[in-house]
Each structure stands twice: as structure tokens, then as C-alpha cells.
Design a protein around this motif. Structure first.
Motif, mmCIF file in Angstrom:
data_model
loop_
_atom_site.group_PDB
_atom_site.id
_atom_site.type_symbol
_atom_site.label_atom_id
_atom_site.label_comp_id
_atom_site.label_asym_id
_atom_site.label_seq_id
_atom_site.Cartn_x
_atom_site.Cartn_y
_atom_site.Cartn_z
ATOM 1 N N HIS A 241 1.207 -3.720 -12.468
ATOM 2 C CA HIS A 241 -0.069 -3.047 -12.311
ATOM 3 C C HIS A 241 -0.807 -3.166 -13.642
ATOM 4 C CE1 HIS A 241 2.356 -1.211 -9.117
ATOM 5 N NE2 HIS A 241 1.209 -1.119 -8.474
ATOM 6 N N ARG B 139 -9.377 8.173 -5.746
ATOM 7 C CA ARG B 139 -9.050 7.159 -6.764
ATOM 8 C C ARG B 139 -8.894 7.759 -8.157
ATOM 9 N NH1 ARG B 139 -13.520 3.020 -6.822
ATOM 10 N NH2 ARG B 139 -14.869 4.434 -5.637
ATOM 11 N N ASN C 29 -1.857 2.584 -4.441
ATOM 12 C CA ASN C 29 -1.990 1.310 -5.139
ATOM 13 C C ASN C 29 -1.156 1.229 -6.419
ATOM 14 O OD1 ASN C 29 -3.642 -0.399 -3.576
ATOM 15 N ND2 ASN C 29 -5.457 0.787 -4.134
ATOM 16 N N LEU C 30 -0.771 2.369 -6.989
ATOM 17 C CA LEU C 30 0.030 2.366 -8.217
ATOM 18 C C LEU C 30 1.521 2.524 -7.947
ATOM 19 C CD1 LEU C 30 -1.996 4.471 -10.829
ATOM 20 C CD2 LEU C 30 -1.766 1.981 -10.670
ATOM 21 N N HIS D 76 -6.251 -2.398 -11.341
ATOM 22 C CA HIS D 76 -5.916 -1.196 -10.592
ATOM 23 C C HIS D 76 -6.554 0.080 -11.133
ATOM 24 C CE1 HIS D 76 -2.614 -4.091 -9.962
ATOM 25 N NE2 HIS D 76 -2.630 -3.637 -8.738
ATOM 26 N N ILE E 227 -10.974 0.358 -7.221
ATOM 27 C CA ILE E 227 -10.337 0.569 -8.519
ATOM 28 C C ILE E 227 -10.258 2.058 -8.823
ATOM 29 C CG2 ILE E 227 -12.433 0.466 -9.948
ATOM 30 C CD1 ILE E 227 -10.721 -1.373 -11.844
ATOM 31 N N ARG F 74 -3.473 -4.990 -4.541
ATOM 32 C CA ARG F 74 -4.241 -3.753 -4.424
ATOM 33 C C ARG F 74 -4.760 -3.681 -2.998
ATOM 34 N NH1 ARG F 74 -9.231 -4.048 -7.911
ATOM 35 N NH2 ARG F 74 -10.075 -4.840 -5.958
#
Length: 441
Positions: free
Chosen positions: A2, A123, A438-439, A46, A93, A429
Motif C-alpha cells: 500500500h 475514506r 482498501n488498506l 491509497h 483515495i 484499490r
């Protein structure tokens, strides 16, 4: 891997003045930050991360003059409204926002982060810091810093309160039945009635549950006490780059602490700080590196080091024993890590060096040479792959650039990140997913 941008210092230490910086705009122009966000998102990155500090460095010689004159670690804005603006021009993002658990109140921060998680569509990440800088402390009415361990006790209670507040209005409490007009189920919304050493908070949170419910929690402590705090609550750890042996020690210590907390070490990645200079060719990268070395004056280096340690290095004697210096720093409740911690790791507490030698190390630390990777996209990608494997293969990298903004960041996004993607080592992603999803390692 990432990958993230550390945007904490895009405009300080001379970056605003050099060829390759913005023309016709200066920090904190929101359009500049929106352009960076869109560039990073297109590249497949990311996270955009914003560290923070609310005081102008004043530890060096007991004055703000050097920091003000040379733009060292200032100016700094509260980035929450800027994140809202950047979220409006991006879709996927994530954004990391920093607040101090040493000075802030958890109810205010929990409510603000809940709102930003709504604005960003899930996010948001929250970087929790235990502040060790006297310039910050003075702005909140503190005559001296809290003891190191006490700062982490306060941090842990702060996070406990935030979590309880975020849980105090669960998603299934919201009914919104148009037929009956019932908005929510009162049996599911409850006060937290927190009574602790540092905070008394009744609750519940006066806000709607946010998309992530809890923002992603980030923590950067690398002392034994800081690592214990990370293991207790962090979803992602921000680690210091540099020597592989130090990174490996951090990873091992974190894994042991996670196991002690009953958590799976495979679920917590470390994003390693990595100052990066990318060129189309190795020679181009070296030329740009040489440009960066001219940014710093001796006074700027002193202001930087003293601020980040919380200790006035202008008062150093002609000969220094590393362990004794670390004890002096700890005695004033300043930070035992940073440059002095690195010297302890590398040379041991009994190592003696001259004042000039100390500032030579300090110059490398302030400029970031001790954790800078420089080269062509292929060279840097090779180095990152080796480092990623050597440090546990969980997490990734928090890239910063010592070069002018936006050119230094654009090189990373447009040259390096695509190279990582072509090699198949960049974590995918998922469009429209939350930052937490996503992380995930």
C-alpha cells in the motif's frame, strides 16, 4: 504494497522557492492540494497523509526566529477543511488527519472525524499522536510536557472514549420510518458515562453513524511504550524508514505486542516513511538530490532537530555521550526517539562524539538523507521490493519528497507508482470501497 503520500511538509524547508514548485500559487491554496489528490488517485495510490503540529518551533535557542526565517516546520494549517475539498474532486483515495490526544478533547475529535468520514464517503483515517513538543504544549496552556508514559496513558483513554462514542449510535439504531415518522430506536442509543483519569464524557455522540463507523486508526510510536499503544488500537502503524535492522526490530516488537493483546499480527501493516527522489535516469535523480542539499542552513537544521526532539541542542557541550544525552532529553519529558534514538540504536549508549559530529548526523536527519531512496523508477522499485520482503511484507510505504512541490510528488506518482503496478506488487484499490477495506493487508 500500500502506498501513500505524506503531505505534511510540501511547502516548508525551502520547497516553495525552488524550480519545480507551483507557479502563481502558494500554500495553502486549496487548488494545489486538489491537484495533488487527483494525481495520486490516478496513479492508484491509497492514502494522503497529513501530520500536524500547532506550534512554531521555538526550542532552538529558545526562540521562533530561526524557524520563522527559514520556514522550518511551519506554517501548518488545520487540514480538515482541505480534506473535505479534496474529497470533492476524488472518489477512492483516502485521507489521514492528525490530532493530538495530549491536548484535544475526545468528544470534539470523535464528532469531527465522524462528520469527515461522511464527507469523504468512508475514506478517513485518524492519526493519533502523543505530543512531545513544547511549542505545541504552550498553545494549550501547558507549562511543561506530560511525562512520556503518561502521554500514552492519556492517548489510550482518548481512543477508548472515541470508540465508545462511535459505538454509542449503532447503524441499526437508525429507523427513519416515513410511515410512522420514527427516526431512531432510543433503546439503541445510549450514553457512554465515561469516568476516567483524564476525561469525563457522558455521551452519546450527537451524530449519525458514519460509513466506516470507526475511521482507520493510525499510530506512529516506535518506543516500547508507543509500540504497546499501537498494538492496543492501531489499524495501521506509521513506521520510520532507514536502517533495515531497526525496521525489523520494530516489526518484531509490534508482532509480539499484538499477540499479547490477542490480535493477529497479519492484520496490522506498517507504512514505512520513505523520502524518495525519482528521476527518469539515475543521473537525473542524483542531480535532483544535489539540489535538495542546498536547502538547509545551519540555523534551519538546529531549529528542526530541537523542535522534533523537544530539546535545545544549541546548548550541547563540545563532547557528547549518546546515552547521557538521551537521559537529559527524557528528564525534560521530551522525545527519546528521533535522531538521538537512532544514534543509540546504531552506536550504543556509551558512544562518544563531538558536537560537530552530532550536527553532521543531525544534518543528515534533517535533510532526510538517512531515509532517502534515490534513483530511477526501476532502481527504487527494486529497493522497495527487497525492503518490503525483509520487513515482513505487511503494509507499505509513506512517500515524501524533499524536492519542490508538485514536481517531486509528481515524479513519484507518475514514474515510480506505475512501475510498482507493472510489477504486480502494488495492492489493488477497490473503487468505491472504504479506506479500511482498501488498506487491509
Amino acid at each position: 504494497m500500500h502506498v501513500a503520500f505524506d503531505l505534511s511538509f510540501t511547502h516548508t524547508e525551502g520547497r516553495w522557492a525552488r524550480p519545480g514548485s507551483w507557479v502563481g500559487a502558494t500554500f495553502p491554496d486549496v487548488g494545489m492540494l486538489q491537484q495533488i489528490a487527483m494525481t495520486a488517485e490516478r496513479a492508484g495510490m491509497h492514502l494522503l497523509f497529513f501530520g500536524d503540529g500547532s506550534g512554531i518551533p521555538d526550542t532552538w535557542r529558545g526562540s521562533i526566529d530561526a524557524a520563522v526565517e527559514w520556514g522550518v516546520q511551519w506554517p501548518r494549517q488545520d487540514m480538515s477543511p482541505f480534506i473535505a475539498a479534496m474529497a470533492g474532486v476524488t472518489r477512492d483515495i483516502g485521507f489521514g488527519l492528525t490530532y493530538s490526544s495530549t491536548f484535544m478533547h475526545p468528544f470534539y475529535v470523535a464528532r469531527l472525524l465522524n462528520s469527515l468520514d461522511h464527507v469523504t464517503g468512508g475514506r478517513l483515517a485518524f492519526n493519533i499522536v502523543a505530543s512531545s513538543r513544547s511549542a505545541d504544549a504552550a498553545n494549550y496552556g501547558f507549562d511543561e510536557l506530560l511525562e512520556h508514559g503518561l502521554r500514552y496513558e492519556r492517548m489510550e483513554e482518548f481512543v477508548d472514549v472515541c470508540r465508545a462514542l462511535w459505538d454509542s449510535v449503532p447503524a441499526d439504531a437508525i429507523i427513519m420510518d416515513r410511515g410512522t415518522g420514527r427516526f431512531a430506536d432510543p433503546s439503541r442509543v445510549r450514553a457512554i458515562e465515561h469516568r476516567g483519569r483524564f476525561f469525563d464524557v457522558k455521551g452519546p455522540l450527537s451524530a449519525m453513524p458514519s460509513p466506516q463507523h470507526h475511521p482507520v486508526l493510525v499510530q506512529a510510536g516506535n518506543s516500547p511504550r508507543g509500540i504497546a499503544a499501537s498494538a492496543r488500537f492501531a489499524d495501521v502503524v506509521f513506521g520510520f524508514g532507514g536502517a533495515v535492522a531497526s525496521q525489523q526490530r520494530h516489526r518484531r516488537a509490534l508482532d509480539e505486542a499484538l499477540v499479547a493483546e490477542g490480535r493477529d499480527p497479519q492484520t496490522v501493516g506498517i507504512l514505512w516513511a520513505m523520502q524518495t527522489i525519482v528521476g527518469n535516469t539515475p543521473d537525473e535523480a542524483e542531480t535532483r538530490r544535489a539540489e535538495m542539499l542546498s536547502y538547509w542552513s545551519e540555523e534551519a537544521v538546529g531549529a528542526y532537530l530541537s523542535h522534533n526532539a523537544g530539546f535545545d541542542f544549541s546548548r550541547l557541550p563540545e563532547r557528547i555521550v549518546v546515552g547521557e544525552l538521551a537521559e537529559q532529553i527524557a528528564a525534560v519529558q521530551a522525545s527519546p526517539g528521533g535522531l538521538v534514538g537512532a544514534l543509540m540504536d546504531e552506536y550504543g549508549p556509551d558512544h562518544e562524539l563531538t558536537r560537530a559530529e552530532f550536527f553532521e548526523h543531525g544534518w543528515r536527519s534533517a535533510t532526510g538523507l538517512d531515509h532517502t531512496v534515490c534513483g530511477s523508477p526501476a532502481q527504487i522499485a527494486d529497493a522497495l521490493q527487497d525492503n518490503f520482503e525483509a520487513t515482513g511484507g505487511r503494509g507499505g510505504y509513506m512517500f515524501s519528497s524533499p524536492l519542490p512541490t508538485p514536481s517531486g510528488l509528481n515524479d513519484i506518482a507518475e514514474l515510480l507508482v506505475p512501475e510498482l503496478s507493472r510489477r504486480g506488487v502494488l495492492a489493488p484499490r477497490t473503487p468505491g470501497a472504504t479506506l479500511r477495506e482498501n488498506l487491509h493487508p
